[in-house]
Design a protein around this motif. Structure first.
Motif, PDB file in Angstrom:
ATOM      1  N   PRO A   1      -9.552   4.373   0.407  1.00 22.90           N
ATOM      2  CA  PRO A   1      -9.283   5.733  -0.068  1.00 22.90           C
ATOM      3  C   PRO A   1      -7.896   6.247   0.278  1.00 22.90           C
ATOM      4  O   PRO A   1      -7.362   7.109  -0.431  1.00 22.90           O
ATOM      5  N   ALA A   2      -7.271   5.738   1.346  1.00 21.88           N
ATOM      6  CA  ALA A   2      -5.991   6.290   1.793  1.00 21.88           C
ATOM      7  C   ALA A   2      -4.789   5.693   1.081  1.00 21.88           C
ATOM      8  O   ALA A   2      -3.670   6.178   1.257  1.00 21.88           O
TER       9      ALA A   2
ATOM     10  N   ALA B   1       0.846  -1.195   0.000  1.00 20.34           N
ATOM     11  CA  ALA B   1       0.000   0.000   0.000  1.00 20.34           C
ATOM     12  C   ALA B   1       0.879   1.241   0.000  1.00 20.34           C
ATOM     13  O   ALA B   1       1.799   1.351   0.815  1.00 20.34           O
ATOM     14  N   SER B   2       0.612   2.163  -0.924  1.00 26.26           N
ATOM     15  CA  SER B   2       1.325   3.442  -0.992  1.00 26.26           C
ATOM     16  C   SER B   2       0.355   4.563  -0.655  1.00 26.26           C
ATOM     17  O   SER B   2      -0.815   4.518  -1.078  1.00 26.26           O
ATOM     18  N   PRO B   3       0.795   5.583   0.103  1.00 21.45           N
ATOM     19  CA  PRO B   3      -0.134   6.647   0.513  1.00 21.45           C
ATOM     20  C   PRO B   3      -0.597   7.484  -0.679  1.00 21.45           C
ATOM     21  O   PRO B   3       0.164   7.756  -1.602  1.00 21.45           O
TER      22      PRO B   3
ATOM     23  N   ALA C   1      -0.229   5.042   4.526  1.00 22.18           N
ATOM     24  CA  ALA C   1      -0.797   3.949   3.736  1.00 22.18           C
ATOM     25  C   ALA C   1      -1.198   2.816   4.668  1.00 22.18           C
ATOM     26  O   ALA C   1      -0.527   2.558   5.678  1.00 22.18           O
ATOM     27  N   ARG C   2      -2.270   2.117   4.327  1.00 19.53           N
ATOM     28  CA  ARG C   2      -2.739   1.064   5.222  1.00 19.53           C
ATOM     29  C   ARG C   2      -3.457  -0.032   4.446  1.00 19.53           C
ATOM     30  O   ARG C   2      -3.998   0.199   3.362  1.00 19.53           O
ATOM     31  N   LEU C   3      -3.411  -1.220   5.018  1.00 16.43           N
ATOM     32  CA  LEU C   3      -4.229  -2.346   4.579  1.00 16.43           C
ATOM     33  C   LEU C   3      -5.065  -2.788   5.770  1.00 16.43           C
ATOM     34  O   LEU C   3      -4.593  -2.742   6.914  1.00 16.43           O
TER      35      LEU C   3
END
Length: 401
Positions: free
Chosen positions: A252-253, A76-78, A84-86
């Motif tokens: 979305p993030a 995950a990239s911001p 960034a989050r999963l």
């Protein structure tokens, strides 16, 4: 060749003709050696390049020796200011939701200064669940691995290189040592042995400190994972699975990136194959030059042995016999050069593998390939001199000085 040697005729065996061919080539001395060198260099180049390419492909597979080739890395990239989050729960539910997924392991990664007494180093931080140790086959040298009992305990597992950086003379980092990570103090419960850096590793495990995933918020910007390792069922369509995983974990993030182990291998092998073909083409040019040398030697032999050719024709040798005699000579020269060149090529590939730190593996198909190609080149370039010899007029050949 002596002009009073046995004349080839319909009853002369190929073995006798080959014996005469060796004698004739020895008689030509340096000229034969120079032609032989051209064939040897060309064959050695082709064999070496093909074997180096074979070893390079095996080394590519070694980059996935622990994880395997049926793997996906999800990163995950911001997309904005938020980290960034999963979603950890969604990641862990993937095996139950998708029949092509065997295992999904979330983790959070980052990089921080870590201290142990007076020693300090900038190290990778991996917040991991216990399942990662088995998936990545982390080798334990001392202590124990992280387990379910650690949950959010302030405990850490240290990579081999990180342990060396945090050790000092008389103060070696051992299980039970304390580490300062951010504002917290972690207790070392285990030290890993050396690990191989693989293409899908989110960071170098040798140079990392591992903490429980539930403790990610104590060392990293956010509590959520930003990487997931996914093991697939063998032979499934990794691209299709990757598309489904990306859709399931979208938020979305973050921008979701999928890295496919099989695609990495395919791309790396394609790149190495291009280089191997290019270098083998250079070897083929050398072999072509060697073939021209063989033709030159045979043409000069025809010119110098015109009286012998005329005498053989006068006592019954047919044009076919004469063609065979010169074709065998050129074939012997080429095959001999090809055989020696193949051995030199294998030796060159062995030296290249050892100097690169690779494990040498002999590609058996290149051994007959080198002499085989050299023999074809020798026959192709020996055909014109052989035809020239067969077309000589016996009367004019006998008059030749």
């Amino acid at each position: 060749m002596n002009s009073d040697g046995p004349a080839p005729h319909q009853g002369v065996s190929l073995r006798e003709i080959a014996g005469e061919a060796f004698a004739n080539l020895r008689a030509q001395g340096r000229r034969s050696i120079l032609a032989l060198l051209g064939i040897m260099i060309g064959t050695a180049s082709i064999v070496a390049m093909l074997n180096i390419g074979h070893n390079a492909q095996l080394e590519t597979l070694k980059l996935f020796v622990n994880m395997g080739v049926d793997m996906l890395q999800v990163r995950a990239s911001p997309t904005g200011q938020a980290p960034a989050r999963l979603d950890r729960t969604l990641v862990e539910q993937l095996p139950g939701r998708d029949p092509d997924i065997l295992l999904a392991t979330p983790m959070a990664t980052g990089r921080l200064p870590v201290s142990a007494g007076a020693q300090q180093a900038d190290l990778g931080i991996i917040a991991m669940p216990p399942a990662l140790a088995a998936m990545a086959r982390l080798p334990l040298r001392r202590g124990r691995l992280l387990g379910t009992i650690d949950d959010c305990g302030l405990v850490a597992l240290v990579g081999d290189g990180a342990a060396q950086k945090l050790s000092a003379p008389g103060a070696q980092l051992l299980p039970g040592s304390r580490l300062g990570v951010g504002a917290y103090v972690f207790t070392v419960v285990g030290i890993l042995g050396p690990t191989v850096m693989e293409s899908l590793n989110p960071t170098d495990y040798n140079d990392a400190v591992f903490i429980p995933l539930a403790c990610a918020r104590r060392a990293l910007p956010g509590p959520d994972p930003n990487v997931a390792m996914i093991r697939l069922r063998p032979g499934v369509d990794a691209d299709a699975v990757g598309a489904r995983v990306s859709a399931a974990l979208a938020n979305p993030a973050s921008a979701i990136q999928i890295v496919n182990a099989r695609l990495i291998i395919k791309t790396m092998n394609e790149q190495k194959a291009v280089h191997t073909r290019m270098l083998a083409a250079i070897g083929a040019i050398s072999l072509l030059v060697g073939g021209i040398g063989v033709m030159n030697v045979m043409l000069m032999s025809v010119m110098e042995r015109r009286r012998e050719i005329g005498l053989r024709a006068a006592i019954g040798a047919t044009p076919r016999d004469l063609r065979t005699m010169f074709l065998v000579e050129s074939g012997v020269l080429a095959v001999l050069g090809g055989a020696v060149g193949a051995l030199l090529g294998v030796l060159a590939a062995f030296v290249a593998a050892r100097s690169s730190g690779w494990t040498f593996s002999l590609a058996l198909y290149v051994l007959p390939l080198g002499p085989g190609i050299a023999g074809l080149v020798g026959l192709a370039f020996g055909l014109y001199p052989a035809i020239t010899a067969a077309r000589l007029d016996p009367i004019e050949a006998l008059r030749a000085e």
